[in-house]
Write a protein that holds these residues in place. Structure first.
Motif, PDB file in Angstrom:
ATOM      1  N   LEU A   2      31.621 -16.319  11.753  1.00  0.00           N
ATOM      2  CA  LEU A   2      30.333 -15.737  12.106  1.00  0.00           C
ATOM      3  C   LEU A   2      30.350 -14.212  11.975  1.00  0.00           C
ATOM      4  O   LEU A   2      29.382 -13.618  11.490  1.00  0.00           O
ATOM      5  N   GLU A   3      31.451 -13.580  12.362  1.00  0.00           N
ATOM      6  CA  GLU A   3      31.535 -12.111  12.271  1.00  0.00           C
ATOM      7  C   GLU A   3      31.386 -11.645  10.820  1.00  0.00           C
ATOM      8  O   GLU A   3      30.733 -10.635  10.556  1.00  0.00           O
ATOM      9  N   ASP A   4      31.995 -12.367   9.886  1.00  0.00           N
ATOM     10  CA  ASP A   4      31.898 -12.009   8.467  1.00  0.00           C
ATOM     11  C   ASP A   4      30.468 -12.197   7.965  1.00  0.00           C
ATOM     12  O   ASP A   4      29.951 -11.373   7.193  1.00  0.00           O
ATOM     13  N   PHE A   5      29.854 -13.288   8.372  1.00  0.00           N
ATOM     14  CA  PHE A   5      28.483 -13.597   7.965  1.00  0.00           C
ATOM     15  C   PHE A   5      27.514 -12.525   8.477  1.00  0.00           C
ATOM     16  O   PHE A   5      26.679 -12.017   7.728  1.00  0.00           O
ATOM     17  N   ILE A   6      27.656 -12.152   9.731  1.00  0.00           N
ATOM     18  CA  ILE A   6      26.801 -11.117  10.329  1.00  0.00           C
ATOM     19  C   ILE A   6      27.073  -9.766   9.666  1.00  0.00           C
ATOM     20  O   ILE A   6      26.145  -9.015   9.344  1.00  0.00           O
ATOM     21  N   SER A   7      28.330  -9.457   9.445  1.00  0.00           N
ATOM     22  CA  SER A   7      28.719  -8.194   8.820  1.00  0.00           C
ATOM     23  C   SER A   7      28.107  -8.051   7.420  1.00  0.00           C
ATOM     24  O   SER A   7      27.626  -6.976   7.049  1.00  0.00           O
ATOM     25  N   ALA A   8      28.118  -9.124   6.654  1.00  0.00           N
ATOM     26  CA  ALA A   8      27.529  -9.105   5.301  1.00  0.00           C
ATOM     27  C   ALA A   8      26.034  -8.803   5.377  1.00  0.00           C
ATOM     28  O   ALA A   8      25.501  -8.024   4.571  1.00  0.00           O
ATOM     29  N   GLN A   9      25.360  -9.393   6.358  1.00  0.00           N
ATOM     30  CA  GLN A   9      23.926  -9.139   6.514  1.00  0.00           C
ATOM     31  C   GLN A   9      23.658  -7.698   6.948  1.00  0.00           C
ATOM     32  O   GLN A   9      22.731  -7.053   6.453  1.00  0.00           O
ATOM     33  N   LYS A  10      24.483  -7.185   7.844  1.00  0.00           N
ATOM     34  CA  LYS A  10      24.304  -5.799   8.293  1.00  0.00           C
ATOM     35  C   LYS A  10      24.451  -4.823   7.129  1.00  0.00           C
ATOM     36  O   LYS A  10      23.745  -3.819   7.068  1.00  0.00           O
ATOM     37  N   GLU A  11      25.351  -5.134   6.219  1.00  0.00           N
ATOM     38  CA  GLU A  11      25.526  -4.297   5.027  1.00  0.00           C
ATOM     39  C   GLU A  11      24.252  -4.301   4.179  1.00  0.00           C
ATOM     40  O   GLU A  11      23.794  -3.252   3.719  1.00  0.00           O
ATOM     41  N   ILE A  12      23.660  -5.450   3.987  1.00  0.00           N
ATOM     42  CA  ILE A  12      22.412  -5.557   3.217  1.00  0.00           C
ATOM     43  C   ILE A  12      21.285  -4.816   3.926  1.00  0.00           C
ATOM     44  O   ILE A  12      20.481  -4.114   3.299  1.00  0.00           O
ATOM     45  N   LEU A  13      21.234  -4.937   5.237  1.00  0.00           N
ATOM     46  CA  LEU A  13      20.162  -4.312   6.023  1.00  0.00           C
ATOM     47  C   LEU A  13      20.184  -2.788   5.934  1.00  0.00           C
ATOM     48  O   LEU A  13      19.176  -2.139   6.210  1.00  0.00           O
ATOM     49  N   ARG A  14      21.299  -2.225   5.528  1.00  0.00           N
ATOM     50  CA  ARG A  14      21.391  -0.763   5.379  1.00  0.00           C
ATOM     51  C   ARG A  14      20.595  -0.255   4.174  1.00  0.00           C
ATOM     52  O   ARG A  14      20.270   0.918   4.099  1.00  0.00           O
ATOM     53  N   HIS A  15      20.316  -1.137   3.225  1.00  0.00           N
ATOM     54  CA  HIS A  15      19.576  -0.733   2.025  1.00  0.00           C
ATOM     55  C   HIS A  15      18.090  -0.531   2.344  1.00  0.00           C
ATOM     56  O   HIS A  15      17.564  -1.121   3.288  1.00  0.00           O
ATOM     57  N   ASP A  16      17.432   0.294   1.544  1.00  0.00           N
ATOM     58  CA  ASP A  16      16.007   0.557   1.739  1.00  0.00           C
ATOM     59  C   ASP A  16      15.147  -0.649   1.386  1.00  0.00           C
ATOM     60  O   ASP A  16      14.097  -0.860   1.984  1.00  0.00           O
ATOM     61  N   LYS A  17      15.587  -1.398   0.374  1.00  0.00           N
ATOM     62  CA  LYS A  17      14.809  -2.549  -0.091  1.00  0.00           C
ATOM     63  C   LYS A  17      15.721  -3.769  -0.182  1.00  0.00           C
ATOM     64  O   LYS A  17      16.849  -3.661  -0.669  1.00  0.00           O
ATOM     65  N   TRP A  18      15.200  -4.902   0.248  1.00  0.00           N
ATOM     66  CA  TRP A  18      15.950  -6.146   0.146  1.00  0.00           C
ATOM     67  C   TRP A  18      15.035  -7.344   0.377  1.00  0.00           C
ATOM     68  O   TRP A  18      13.993  -7.234   1.019  1.00  0.00           O
TER      69      TRP A  18
END
Length: 173
Positions: free
Chosen positions: A47-63
């Motif tokens: 779960l930590e890896d899954f959440i971490s991957a999403q947090k990385e995407i959320l840093r982008h301006d567009k997704w």
């Protein structure tokens, strides 16, 4: 519309296809959550890896993030400016899951984690059938709460193939 979440009532509702088409139209990268959740051989990522991957995407301006995953839906919904929810009848979702299985037999879908060849078993069919109606009700309540707490958030609910197709054709990039 730059941070978009695509969710649906069930597997087979068309989230991946819709997100891909929307991404092409808006020229925004699409992230299929299944590719972050599933490791080769259908092993769940921690779960930590899954959440971490999403947090990385959320840093982008567009997704555009596509997938339900209730264990992280709050994380995505808080930062999304637009949430698009797809809801088709249960029979359509089941038909599409079976059709997808036959189309990708022995292969991995482009929106799935590497090494996860398409499969269909009774457990998955049963999951779809037993969660469909409760998920539909849960999503309705979740969107009402979101709209109350953030009236600026755009929530689009598409409940037919015609509405889904019309939305993709009429959205402006």
């Amino acid at each position: 519309m730059e941070r978009i979440m695509v969710v649906g009532v069930s597997a087979g509702v068309g989230k991946s296809t819709f997100a891909r088409r929307l991404g092409d139209t808006l020229n925004i990268e699409v992230h299929h959550l299944d590719t972050y959740y599933w490791r080769p051989g259908w092993v769940e990522a921690p779960l930590e890896d899954f959440i971490s991957a999403q947090k990385e995407i959320l840093r982008h301006d567009k997704w555009i993030m596509e997938g339900n995953y209730s264990n992280s839906i709050k994380l995505r919904s808080e930062l999304a400016d637009t949430i698009i929810y797809l809801e088709l009848p249960l029979r359509v979702c089941l038909y599409r899951v079976i059709k997808r299985w036959l189309s990708y037999l022995g292969k991995t879908r482009p929106d799935m984690g590497k090494g996860c060849n398409e499969k269909l078993d009774w457990q998955f069919v049963k999951f779809i059938m037993t969660t469909y109606f409760s998920r539909r009700k849960e999503m309705k309540m979740r969107f009402a709460d979101l709209q109350k707490s953030d009236p600026e958030k755009v929530i689009v609910i598409l409940k037919s193939k015609k509405e889904i197709e019309g939305y993709v054709l009429n959205v402006k990039g």
